[in-house]
Design a protein around this motif. Structure first.
Motif, PDB file in Angstrom:
ATOM      1  N   ALA A  12       0.853  -1.190   0.000  1.00  0.00           N
ATOM      2  CA  ALA A  12       0.000   0.000   0.000  1.00  0.00           C
ATOM      3  C   ALA A  12       0.886   1.236   0.000  1.00  0.00           C
ATOM      4  CB  ALA A  12      -0.923   0.003   1.209  1.00  0.00           C
ATOM      5  N   SER A  13       0.244   2.419  -0.094  1.00  0.00           N
ATOM      6  CA  SER A  13       1.015   3.666  -0.098  1.00  0.00           C
ATOM      7  C   SER A  13       0.395   4.722   0.811  1.00  0.00           C
ATOM      8  CB  SER A  13       1.121   4.226  -1.521  1.00  0.00           C
ATOM      9  OG  SER A  13      -0.174   4.465  -2.060  1.00  0.00           O
ATOM     10  N   SER A  14      -0.615   4.326   1.608  1.00  0.00           N
ATOM     11  CA  SER A  14      -1.227   5.312   2.500  1.00  0.00           C
ATOM     12  C   SER A  14      -2.022   4.613   3.589  1.00  0.00           C
ATOM     13  CB  SER A  14      -2.160   6.248   1.721  1.00  0.00           C
ATOM     14  OG  SER A  14      -3.272   5.528   1.207  1.00  0.00           O
ATOM     15  N   PHE A  15      -2.347   5.384   4.629  1.00  0.00           N
ATOM     16  CA  PHE A  15      -3.303   4.955   5.650  1.00  0.00           C
ATOM     17  C   PHE A  15      -4.012   6.208   6.133  1.00  0.00           C
ATOM     18  CE2 PHE A  15       0.720   5.715   7.845  1.00  0.00           C
ATOM     19  CZ  PHE A  15       0.357   6.501   8.927  1.00  0.00           C
TER      20      PHE A  15
ATOM     21  N   GLU B 121      13.142  12.674  12.134  1.00  0.00           N
ATOM     22  CA  GLU B 121      14.008  13.113  11.043  1.00  0.00           C
ATOM     23  C   GLU B 121      14.126  12.000   9.997  1.00  0.00           C
ATOM     24  OE1 GLU B 121      18.578  14.775  10.341  1.00  0.00           O
ATOM     25  OE2 GLU B 121      17.807  14.374  12.368  1.00  0.00           O
ATOM     26  N   GLY B 122      13.982  12.377   8.741  1.00  0.00           N
ATOM     27  CA  GLY B 122      14.086  11.394   7.666  1.00  0.00           C
ATOM     28  C   GLY B 122      12.852  10.534   7.514  1.00  0.00           C
ATOM     29  N   SER B 123      11.733  10.967   8.058  1.00  0.00           N
ATOM     30  CA  SER B 123      10.510  10.178   7.995  1.00  0.00           C
ATOM     31  C   SER B 123      10.073   9.966   6.548  1.00  0.00           C
ATOM     32  CB  SER B 123       9.390  10.878   8.768  1.00  0.00           C
ATOM     33  OG  SER B 123       8.157  10.196   8.601  1.00  0.00           O
ATOM     34  N   ILE B 124       9.547   8.776   6.267  1.00  0.00           N
ATOM     35  CA  ILE B 124       9.068   8.467   4.911  1.00  0.00           C
ATOM     36  C   ILE B 124       7.612   8.887   4.733  1.00  0.00           C
ATOM     37  CG2 ILE B 124      10.629   6.500   4.762  1.00  0.00           C
ATOM     38  CD1 ILE B 124       8.155   4.677   5.063  1.00  0.00           C
ATOM     39  N   PHE B 125       6.987   9.440   5.771  1.00  0.00           N
ATOM     40  CA  PHE B 125       5.562   9.735   5.724  1.00  0.00           C
ATOM     41  C   PHE B 125       5.304  11.212   5.422  1.00  0.00           C
ATOM     42  CE2 PHE B 125       6.158   6.134   8.575  1.00  0.00           C
ATOM     43  CZ  PHE B 125       5.356   5.182   7.940  1.00  0.00           C
ATOM     44  N   SER B 126       4.273  11.426   4.620  1.00  0.00           N
ATOM     45  CA  SER B 126       3.834  12.782   4.279  1.00  0.00           C
ATOM     46  C   SER B 126       2.452  12.997   4.881  1.00  0.00           C
ATOM     47  CB  SER B 126       3.795  12.963   2.758  1.00  0.00           C
ATOM     48  OG  SER B 126       3.316  14.250   2.422  1.00  0.00           O
ATOM     49  N   VAL B 127       2.344  14.004   5.763  1.00  0.00           N
ATOM     50  CA  VAL B 127       1.088  14.261   6.467  1.00  0.00           C
ATOM     51  C   VAL B 127       0.581  15.653   6.069  1.00  0.00           C
ATOM     52  CG1 VAL B 127      -0.063  14.355   8.704  1.00  0.00           C
ATOM     53  CG2 VAL B 127       1.952  12.880   8.395  1.00  0.00           C
ATOM     54  N   PRO B 128      -0.680  15.765   5.590  1.00  0.00           N
ATOM     55  CA  PRO B 128      -1.224  17.087   5.219  1.00  0.00           C
ATOM     56  C   PRO B 128      -1.241  18.041   6.414  1.00  0.00           C
ATOM     57  CG  PRO B 128      -2.598  15.311   4.370  1.00  0.00           C
ATOM     58  CD  PRO B 128      -1.609  14.676   5.315  1.00  0.00           C
ATOM     59  N   THR B 129      -1.136  19.322   6.132  1.00  0.00           N
ATOM     60  CA  THR B 129      -1.136  20.333   7.196  1.00  0.00           C
ATOM     61  C   THR B 129      -2.522  20.920   7.436  1.00  0.00           C
ATOM     62  OG1 THR B 129      -0.508  21.997   5.570  1.00  0.00           O
ATOM     63  CG2 THR B 129       1.268  20.941   6.820  1.00  0.00           C
TER      64      THR B 129
ATOM     65  N   VAL C  41      -2.489   9.858   5.243  1.00  0.00           N
ATOM     66  CA  VAL C  41      -1.033   9.894   5.365  1.00  0.00           C
ATOM     67  C   VAL C  41      -0.459   9.023   4.256  1.00  0.00           C
ATOM     68  CG1 VAL C  41       0.944   9.426   6.844  1.00  0.00           C
ATOM     69  CG2 VAL C  41      -1.231  10.188   7.854  1.00  0.00           C
ATOM     70  N   THR C  42       0.445   9.572   3.454  1.00  0.00           N
ATOM     71  CA  THR C  42       0.987   8.837   2.306  1.00  0.00           C
ATOM     72  C   THR C  42       2.469   8.515   2.506  1.00  0.00           C
ATOM     73  OG1 THR C  42       1.514  10.904   1.160  1.00  0.00           O
ATOM     74  CG2 THR C  42      -0.650   9.910   0.723  1.00  0.00           C
ATOM     75  N   TYR C  43       2.916   7.483   1.777  1.00  0.00           N
ATOM     76  CA  TYR C  43       4.332   7.090   1.814  1.00  0.00           C
ATOM     77  C   TYR C  43       4.648   6.294   0.561  1.00  0.00           C
ATOM     78  CZ  TYR C  43       2.335   2.617   3.348  1.00  0.00           C
ATOM     79  OH  TYR C  43       1.597   1.471   3.432  1.00  0.00           O
ATOM     80  N   ASP C  44       5.929   6.225   0.233  1.00  0.00           N
ATOM     81  CA  ASP C  44       6.397   5.433  -0.901  1.00  0.00           C
ATOM     82  C   ASP C  44       6.880   4.088  -0.359  1.00  0.00           C
ATOM     83  OD1 ASP C  44       7.582   4.253  -3.071  1.00  0.00           O
ATOM     84  OD2 ASP C  44       8.783   6.006  -3.651  1.00  0.00           O
ATOM     85  N   PRO C  45       6.215   2.963  -0.699  1.00  0.00           N
ATOM     86  CA  PRO C  45       6.629   1.668  -0.154  1.00  0.00           C
ATOM     87  C   PRO C  45       8.070   1.293  -0.505  1.00  0.00           C
ATOM     88  CG  PRO C  45       5.024   1.394  -1.923  1.00  0.00           C
ATOM     89  CD  PRO C  45       5.043   2.844  -1.590  1.00  0.00           C
ATOM     90  N   ALA C  46       8.598   1.912  -1.549  1.00  0.00           N
ATOM     91  CA  ALA C  46       9.994   1.620  -1.914  1.00  0.00           C
ATOM     92  C   ALA C  46      10.967   2.144  -0.864  1.00  0.00           C
ATOM     93  CB  ALA C  46      10.315   2.228  -3.274  1.00  0.00           C
ATOM     94  N   ASN C  47      10.511   3.113  -0.038  1.00  0.00           N
ATOM     95  CA  ASN C  47      11.390   3.697   0.978  1.00  0.00           C
ATOM     96  C   ASN C  47      11.259   3.034   2.348  1.00  0.00           C
ATOM     97  OD1 ASN C  47      12.342   5.598  -0.881  1.00  0.00           O
ATOM     98  ND2 ASN C  47      10.652   7.018  -0.414  1.00  0.00           N
ATOM     99  N   ILE C  48      10.471   1.954   2.421  1.00  0.00           N
ATOM    100  CA  ILE C  48      10.263   1.283   3.710  1.00  0.00           C
ATOM    101  C   ILE C  48      11.563   0.652   4.196  1.00  0.00           C
ATOM    102  CG2 ILE C  48       9.186  -0.725   4.798  1.00  0.00           C
ATOM    103  CD1 ILE C  48       6.669  -0.137   3.208  1.00  0.00           C
ATOM    104  N   VAL C  49      11.853   0.864   5.459  1.00  0.00           N
ATOM    105  CA  VAL C  49      12.969   0.190   6.121  1.00  0.00           C
ATOM    106  C   VAL C  49      12.363  -0.712   7.192  1.00  0.00           C
ATOM    107  CG1 VAL C  49      15.054   0.459   7.499  1.00  0.00           C
ATOM    108  CG2 VAL C  49      14.518   2.129   5.708  1.00  0.00           C
ATOM    109  N   TYR C  50      12.492  -2.009   7.010  1.00  0.00           N
ATOM    110  CA  TYR C  50      11.882  -2.942   7.949  1.00  0.00           C
ATOM    111  C   TYR C  50      12.467  -2.764   9.349  1.00  0.00           C
ATOM    112  CZ  TYR C  50       9.635  -5.464   4.132  1.00  0.00           C
ATOM    113  OH  TYR C  50       8.849  -5.807   3.058  1.00  0.00           O
TER     114      TYR C  50
END
Length: 649
Positions: A54-57, A80-88, A103-112
């Motif tokens: 997925a790319s959001s929740f 710092e360095g969060s992969i999540f984008s949260v609207p203001t 809240v959106t994110y790029d699954p390619a940037n996931i760090v397990y």
């Protein structure tokens, strides 16, 4: 398992908007709240698991006043360095009570295994409410553990081994680390979601649920990144001390390796110093073959060796445990036309036992050393298969044993042995039967039955040796006890030294039982001191008052009895006892009913007659299934008042 969920109620206490009360209820005016009243639900989770597909929740936001469209500014802070984008900001449609913050994110940037901390707050205080959550802090990420297809099979020799329960296996959900391949996690291997609750430990399948504590670190994390050096981290079973009734707190498990690592020893140092304490991953199976390399903790305190049989193991999904089992029974002597003498045996093997060797050695030989010598090619042995075997005696006489060794890839997997006596080549058996005596067991049966009562008297063959006057040999002393408890074994002879009637003792000798707890042996207090210091030194210490004379038994009128001694048990209680029962690295009090007795064939007629009458009555009662002898089942409950544990140092 019924779970109890506790819900907390938020009591809103209004501190303003009240007027003084009077007897007239009409004078009471309720408080009013104005404004949009935007808030976050107080039931939101503090940890959000995202998906790599997925790319959001979404995060739901609520308001009290549903009239009109509304845009609410938000203040967002994150790691710092969060992969999540949260609207203001978030917008409510006219008439809408709730709106979703995406809240959106790029699954390619996931760090397990990495979780970001995010706080979302209502930026305009005039739009918020004093009676709800104006901000919401949570962590978001994805666990490092990826569930494997299929289940692992877990074989326990820690709890079962410690309490003498038959070793059991059951399936468990297993995960592998997405960060570090070779690290595995078993999900609560002793939890109610597994079949552990259905093992022979429980009379009732729900019995475990009375003791299970659904909190703590319940998952077993195994480091098999180096398949030759496997260990697991400390974890809680989720159970309180289930068998003793002493409520000693949570039962935990850990590997000795992890204990050393947590005490500041580098991994490479532990590998070099204690290589045998690690497990192995081979052919899809993680095993811990070295006994007593795993530890059982009670409420966080070390003190109990687990894995006494070296059988703790985990089969990864798609793999099964190999069965290298072997049992051998002596079947007699065979002499061929060339006058070569062979010991005959009946051998039973597990399906994976293919490379099997057998040899005849002296009865007092160390079977482990014999097995290692066979594996190393230092001792020639006969290749055998299941069924009837013939093993050369090679001119040996006296007390001997057939030793069978199962090998796999040159490593010893199983050792089995069967003792026998052979006096050939002109030698005669120095031990002659004196007759039938009687024995009362107050050592094994009380410890392994619910009644806790002595067993006997029962008949036992007694032998004597002209070269050892005053030393009596009790033949297969514990075979009747083994049969009574529906177990195998007990076919070990016990020597009782009564050379001096006031100084009778039994040195530490195996009795041929183990109950999956390790070889059992018995000894008397006097036998311990004589073995350690010698009779002359012990007698001198008695004369000097350093040791009480009561450490020895006595022989009078053909009856051997042992005095009642007292010592503090591991629970702090004073316990009366006569003998010791040793199992593995622990010792247990025997004779707590003060009933241990040996009646020799040469006892006075009235004493022997009484013993014979009691033995007959006990046998009759057992056949009828009445009194205390009715259908005793082995509960494997270790009464902790009987235990004198040798703690891990």
């Amino acid at each position: 398992m019924n779970k109890i969920f506790k819900y907390s109620l938020a009591l809103l206490v209004l501190t303003a908007g009240f007027v003084a009360c009077s007897d007239d209820d009409d004078n009471y005016q309720a408080a009013t709240v104005s404004g949009p009243q935007v808030f976050f639900d107080n039931t939101l989770t503090s940890k959000i698991e995202i998906s790599n597909t997925a790319s959001s929740f979404t995060i739901p936001v609520s308001r009290g006043d549903k009239s009109g469209a509304l845009s609410v500014p938000l203040q967002v802070t994150s790691s710092e360095g969060s992969i999540f984008s949260v609207p203001t900001s978030i917008s409510f449609a006219d008439g809408a009570e709730k709106a979703d913050l995406v809240v959106t994110y790029d699954p390619a940037n996931i760090v397990y295994g990495k979780y970001d901390t995010i706080t979302v707050a209502i930026a305009d205080a005039s739009l918020a409410t004093a009676y709800g959550l104006n901000s919401y802090t949570f962590t978001a990420g994805i666990t490092e553990w990826v569930k494997m297809k299929g289940k692992a099979t877990y074989r326990d020799d820690m709890l079962t081994g410690l309490w003498g329960i038959p070793i059991s296996s059951w399936t468990v959900d297993i995960y592998e680390s997405a960060i570090t391949p070779g690290r595995y996690m078993l999900e609560a291997p002793y939890g109610p979601k597994t079949d552990f609750r259905y093992t022979p430990l429980w009379d009732d399948e729900d019995e475990l649920l009375k003791y299970f504590v659904d909190n703590g670190n319940l998952n077993m994390v195994i480091d098999a990144t180096d398949p030759n050096y496997v260990y697991f981290e400390q974890f809680d079973t989720g159970m309180k001390d289930i068998l003793s009734g002493d409520n000693q707190g949570m039962i935990g498990l850990t590997s000795y390796v992890w204990y050393w690592l947590q005490n500041g020893n580098p991994l490479e140092t532990v590998k070099a110093a204690r290589a045998s304490y690690f497990g192995k991953l081979e052919d899809g199976v993680i095993s811990f073959p070295e006994p007593k390399t795993l530890l059982v903790t009670l409420d966080g305190d070390l003190g109990w060796y687990g894995n006494p049989n070296g059988q703790t193991a985990i089969a990864l999904p798609g793999y099964t445990f190999a069965d290298f089992s072997a049992e051998v029974a002596y079947a007699g002597i065979f002499t061929n036309p060339a006058e070569e003498v062979f010991a005959m045996g009946t051998l039973t093997l597990g399906p994976d036992a293919q490379d099997v060797k057998a040899v005849v050695v002296p009865g007092d030989a160390d079977v482990s050393a014999v097995a290692d010598a066979i594996a190393g090619g230092e001792l020639e042995a006969t290749t055998v298969q299941a069924g009837t075997i013939q093993v050369p005696v090679d001119g040996q006489t006296g007390e001997l044993q057939i030793v069978v060794v199962v090998l796999s890839k040159g490593e010893v997997k199983t050792i089995a042995a069967a003792e026998f006596e052979y006096y050939g080549g002109g030698n005669s058996n120095p031990w002659k039967t004196l007759g039938t005596g009687y024995y009362v067991d107050d050592v094994v049966v009380p410890l392994f039955t619910e009644e806790g009562l002595p067993y006997g008297p029962y008949e036992v063959e007694v032998k004597v040796n002209d070269e050892m006057p005053g030393v009596y040999r009790l033949v297969s002393l514990y075979a009747p006890v083994a049969a009574y408890l529906e177990e195998k074994g007990g076919n070990k002879d016990i020597l009782v030294n009564a050379e001096e009637a006031d100084y009778v003792y039994i040195t530490d000798q195996p009795i041929g039982l183990d109950f999956d707890l390790g070889d059992m042996s018995i000894m008397s207090e006097g036998g311990y001191y004589v073995t350690k210091y010698g009779m002359d030194v012990v007698k001198g210490a008695i004369a000097g008052g350093q040791i009480p004379a009561e450490i020895f038994g006595t022989l009078k009128d053909g009856v051997i009895t042992f005095p009642t001694l007292q010592e503090e048990s591991s629970s702090g209680a004073m316990v009366s006892y006569q003998l010791w029962l040793n199992m593995g690295d622990k010792s247990y009090f025997g004779g707590t009913n003060e009933a241990v007795k040996i009646v020799l064939p040469g006892a006075k007629a009235e004493v022997k007659a009484k013993a014979r009458k009691l033995a007959a009555a006990a046998s009759f009662a057992r056949r009828l299934g009445i009194t205390s002898f009715k259908g005793v089942s082995v509960k494997r409950h270790m009464n902790k008042n009987l235990v004198k544990a040798k703690m891990v140092k």
